[in-house]
Design a protein around this motif. Structure first.
Motif, PDB file in Angstrom:
ATOM      1  N   LYS A  99       0.864  -1.176   0.000  1.00 40.65           N
ATOM      2  CA  LYS A  99       0.000   0.000   0.000  1.00 40.65           C
ATOM      3  C   LYS A  99       0.897   1.221   0.000  1.00 40.65           C
ATOM      4  CE  LYS A  99      -3.964  -2.138   1.993  1.00 40.65           C
ATOM      5  NZ  LYS A  99      -4.165  -3.085   2.988  1.00 40.65           N
ATOM      6  N   ILE A 100       0.942   1.914  -1.116  1.00 40.94           N
ATOM      7  CA  ILE A 100       1.780   3.095  -1.250  1.00 40.94           C
ATOM      8  C   ILE A 100       0.872   4.301  -1.441  1.00 40.94           C
ATOM      9  CG2 ILE A 100       3.554   4.227  -2.622  1.00 40.94           C
ATOM     10  CD1 ILE A 100       4.546   1.399  -3.360  1.00 40.94           C
ATOM     11  N   SER A 114       5.440  12.390  -1.064  1.00 42.84           N
ATOM     12  CA  SER A 114       6.586  12.704  -1.919  1.00 42.84           C
ATOM     13  C   SER A 114       7.437  11.443  -2.102  1.00 42.84           C
ATOM     14  CB  SER A 114       7.431  13.804  -1.287  1.00 42.84           C
ATOM     15  OG  SER A 114       8.064  13.311  -0.115  1.00 42.84           O
ATOM     16  N   LYS A 115       8.309  11.465  -3.096  1.00 42.83           N
ATOM     17  CA  LYS A 115       9.180  10.314  -3.361  1.00 42.83           C
ATOM     18  C   LYS A 115      10.040   9.974  -2.134  1.00 42.83           C
ATOM     19  CE  LYS A 115      12.556   8.542  -6.647  1.00 42.83           C
ATOM     20  NZ  LYS A 115      13.283   8.801  -7.881  1.00 42.83           N
ATOM     21  N   PRO A 116      10.679  10.972  -1.483  1.00 43.50           N
ATOM     22  CA  PRO A 116      11.471  10.633  -0.292  1.00 43.50           C
ATOM     23  C   PRO A 116      10.627  10.013   0.826  1.00 43.50           C
ATOM     24  CG  PRO A 116      12.062  12.810  -1.082  1.00 43.50           C
ATOM     25  CD  PRO A 116      10.860  12.372  -1.872  1.00 43.50           C
ATOM     26  N   GLU A 117       9.388  10.460   0.982  1.00 43.61           N
ATOM     27  CA  GLU A 117       8.518   9.884   2.006  1.00 43.61           C
ATOM     28  C   GLU A 117       8.170   8.436   1.674  1.00 43.61           C
ATOM     29  OE1 GLU A 117       5.860  13.534   3.777  1.00 43.61           O
ATOM     30  OE2 GLU A 117       5.480  12.961   1.700  1.00 43.61           O
ATOM     31  N   GLU A 156       9.210   5.171   3.905  1.00 43.26           N
ATOM     32  CA  GLU A 156       8.203   4.210   4.352  1.00 43.26           C
ATOM     33  C   GLU A 156       8.624   2.775   4.045  1.00 43.26           C
ATOM     34  OE1 GLU A 156       3.776   3.780   2.917  1.00 43.26           O
ATOM     35  OE2 GLU A 156       4.037   5.644   4.038  1.00 43.26           O
ATOM     36  N   ILE A 157       9.160   2.556   2.858  1.00 46.62           N
ATOM     37  CA  ILE A 157       9.620   1.219   2.462  1.00 46.62           C
ATOM     38  C   ILE A 157      10.792   0.788   3.343  1.00 46.62           C
ATOM     39  CG2 ILE A 157      10.772  -0.083   0.609  1.00 46.62           C
ATOM     40  CD1 ILE A 157       8.987   1.562  -1.351  1.00 46.62           C
ATOM     41  N   LEU A 158      11.734   1.706   3.586  1.00 49.94           N
ATOM     42  CA  LEU A 158      12.899   1.369   4.402  1.00 49.94           C
ATOM     43  C   LEU A 158      12.518   1.121   5.858  1.00 49.94           C
ATOM     44  CD1 LEU A 158      15.548   3.828   2.951  1.00 49.94           C
ATOM     45  CD2 LEU A 158      15.215   1.407   2.421  1.00 49.94           C
TER      46      LEU A 158
END
Length: 84
Positions: free
Chosen positions: A30-31, A36-39, A43-45
């Motif tokens: 769930k993305i 933003s791309k950095p956020e 989240e993935i990390l």
């Protein structure tokens, strides 16, 4: 969040090294597209799972990134235009 050292180790893992139960299923990801791309990356990390391996319809996929500015769209277009 995963450290740089952990990410480097994860990048070097092979299909034999990774526990299949630890691989994220793409269909269950769930993305939030509003972030933003950095956020999204953060989240993935923060999930603690190996970002280099994904599962799709039961198939394990290892993702790699080249040191280039070429986008995935450009790479795919090059593949389509190749003559076999």
């Amino acid at each position: 969040m995963l450290s740089r050292e952990e990410l480097l180790k994860m990048r070097e893992m092979t299909f034999e090294d990774i526990d299949p139960k630890e691989i994220q299923d793409v269909e269950k990801l769930k993305i939030d597209v509003k972030k933003s791309k950095p956020e999204k990356v953060r989240e993935i990390l923060e999930s603690g799972k190996n970002p280099y391996f994904l599962k799709y319809k039961g198939i394990t996929i290892k993702i790699g990134f080249a040191s280039t500015n070429r986008t995935i769209e450009e790479a795919m277009q090059s593949l389509v235009q190749m003559k076999w």
